[in-house]
Design a protein around this motif. Structure first.
Motif, PDB file in Angstrom:
ATOM      1  N   LEU A  36       4.876  -1.960 -11.688  1.00 32.90           N
ATOM      2  CA  LEU A  36       4.530  -3.347 -10.958  1.00 32.90           C
ATOM      3  C   LEU A  36       5.288  -4.080 -11.048  1.00 32.90           C
ATOM      4  N   VAL A  59       4.475  -5.325  -6.689  1.00 28.56           N
ATOM      5  CA  VAL A  59       2.551  -4.996  -5.963  1.00 28.56           C
ATOM      6  C   VAL A  59       2.540  -4.640  -4.119  1.00 28.56           C
ATOM      7  N   ALA A  79       0.853  -1.713  -2.557  1.00 30.80           N
ATOM      8  CA  ALA A  79      -1.133  -1.377  -2.175  1.00 30.80           C
ATOM      9  C   ALA A  79      -0.635  -1.340  -0.747  1.00 30.80           C
ATOM     10  N   ILE A  88      -3.421   2.044 -13.373  1.00 35.35           N
ATOM     11  CA  ILE A  88      -2.914   1.516 -13.686  1.00 35.35           C
ATOM     12  C   ILE A  88      -3.236   1.447 -15.230  1.00 35.35           C
ATOM     13  N   ASN A 116      -3.599  -5.998 -14.382  1.00 36.86           N
ATOM     14  CA  ASN A 116      -2.630  -5.251 -13.287  1.00 36.86           C
ATOM     15  C   ASN A 116      -3.855  -4.343 -11.849  1.00 36.86           C
ATOM     16  N   MET A 133      -4.005  -5.894  -8.362  1.00 34.68           N
ATOM     17  CA  MET A 133      -3.769  -4.368  -7.066  1.00 34.68           C
ATOM     18  C   MET A 133      -4.541  -5.120  -6.180  1.00 34.68           C
TER      19      MET A 133
END
Length: 244
Positions: free
Chosen positions: A25, A38, A42, A59, A91, A95
Motif C-alpha cells: 500500500l 490503495v 481496490a 492486509i 490499512n 482499503m
C-alpha cells in the motif's frame, strides 16, 4: 466478443482470501499509505468481485509498524506485536474506504474489539457477509502476539471455508532465489508445501504453510503489480505459482 467469452468463463474458485503486505500500500513511498496505490489494488479486488467471487482480505501492517523490528529495538515483543495489529486496522479502514468508493460493500472485522470503527470477529456473521457478496477485511491479525498476518490469513481462510489463499506480491510467483538479485532465478509453476518449508522459499512463514498444508488449502502466489492479474488467474490466465 472476447469480453463475452471471458464473462461466460466461470472463475476457478468461488470464495478466496487475498493476503497482501502493508508494504504493497506504500507505492513508491518508503512509509505509510499511498492513496492512488490503495485505489489501484481496490480496483483489482473489484474486478474479481464483479466475477461473482466471494472475497476476504488480510492486509499486513509493515508500512506503518512492524512488531519484530520494534522488539529488535528493545521494545517488549508483546507490546510491539499489538502495535503492529493496530497498524493492520488502519490499512483495513483505508482499503474499506477505497472499495466502498467503487461501490463494493465492505466490512472491516477486527480480532481486537473496537466497536466504533469496525465489527468484532464472529465467524458466522463474517460468513453471512460473504454470502451477501460483501468483501470482508480481517484486521488485527489473530488478536494474539507472536503470530504473523500470514498465519492470520491462513487461519481465516480455513474458518471461512475459502477454496484458496491468494498471496499478492511484487513478483509473479515463487522463485528458487530472489529474482531481483539473481538473473538466473527460476520460477516454479507448482511447488509442494514441504518443498517450501525445506528450501526456505519465501512464500509465508512456516506456521502459515504448515496450517495450509494440514487443511489442504492451496496458496496461489502472483504479482499484484500486474494490472488485471488477480482476475486473470481466476479465469485461468496469467503467470503464478501454486503451492499445494
Amino acid at each position: 466478443m472476447a469480453d463475452a467469452s471471458h464473462d461466460e468463463q466461470k472463475p476457478t474458485y468461488k470464495r478466496v482470501l487475498l493476503k497482501i503486505s502493508g508494504e504493497a500500500l506504500m507505492g513508491d513511498q518508503g512509509f505509510g499509505l499511498h492513496p492512488p496505490t490503495v485505489e489501484r489494488i481496490a480496483l483489482e479486488i473489484k474486478s474479481v468481485h464483479d466475477l461473482g467471487v466471494e472475497i476476504c482480505l488480510v492486509i499486513g501492517g509493515g508500512n506503518i509498524f512492524r512488531g519484530l523490528q520494534g522488539s529488535a529495538q528493545g521494545m517488549e515483543r508483546t507490546t510491539a506485536d499489538y502495535m503492529g495489529m493496530l497498524a493492520t486496522v488502519m490499512n483495513a479502514l483505508a482499503m474499506q474506504g477505497a472499495l466502498e468508493s467503487l461501490g463494493v460493500f465492505t466490512r472491516v472485522i477486527s480480532a481486537i474489539p473496537m466497536d466504533q470503527v469496525c465489527e468484532p470477529y464472529i465467524r458466522r456473521r463474517a460468513v453471512r457477509h460473504l454470502e451477501k457478496k460483501r468483501v470482508c477485511v480481517f484486521a488485527a491479525g489473530t488478536g494474539n502476539p507472536y503470530f504473523t498476518t500470514d498465519t492470520a490469513a491462513t487461519l481465516r481462510a480455513n474458518e471461512m471455508s475459502c477454496e484458496a489463499i491468494f498471496k499478492g506480491t511484487q513478483v509473479d510467483g515463487v522463485y528458487d532465489k530472489d529474482p531481483n538479485i539473481h538473473s538466473d532465478a527460476v520460477r516454479y509453476d507448482e511447488v509442494s508445501y514441504d518443498e517450501v518449508l525445506q528450501k526456505h522459499l519465501k512464500v509465508m512463514d512456516a506456521s502459515a504453510i504448515a496450517l495450509a498444508r494440514d487443511n489442504h488449502k492451496p496458496i496461489v502466489v502472483f504479482s499484484l503489480d500486474e494490472p488485471g492479474g488477480f482476475a486473470g488467474i481466476l479465469r485461468g490466465e496469467g503467470t503464478y505459482t501454486k503451492v499445494g
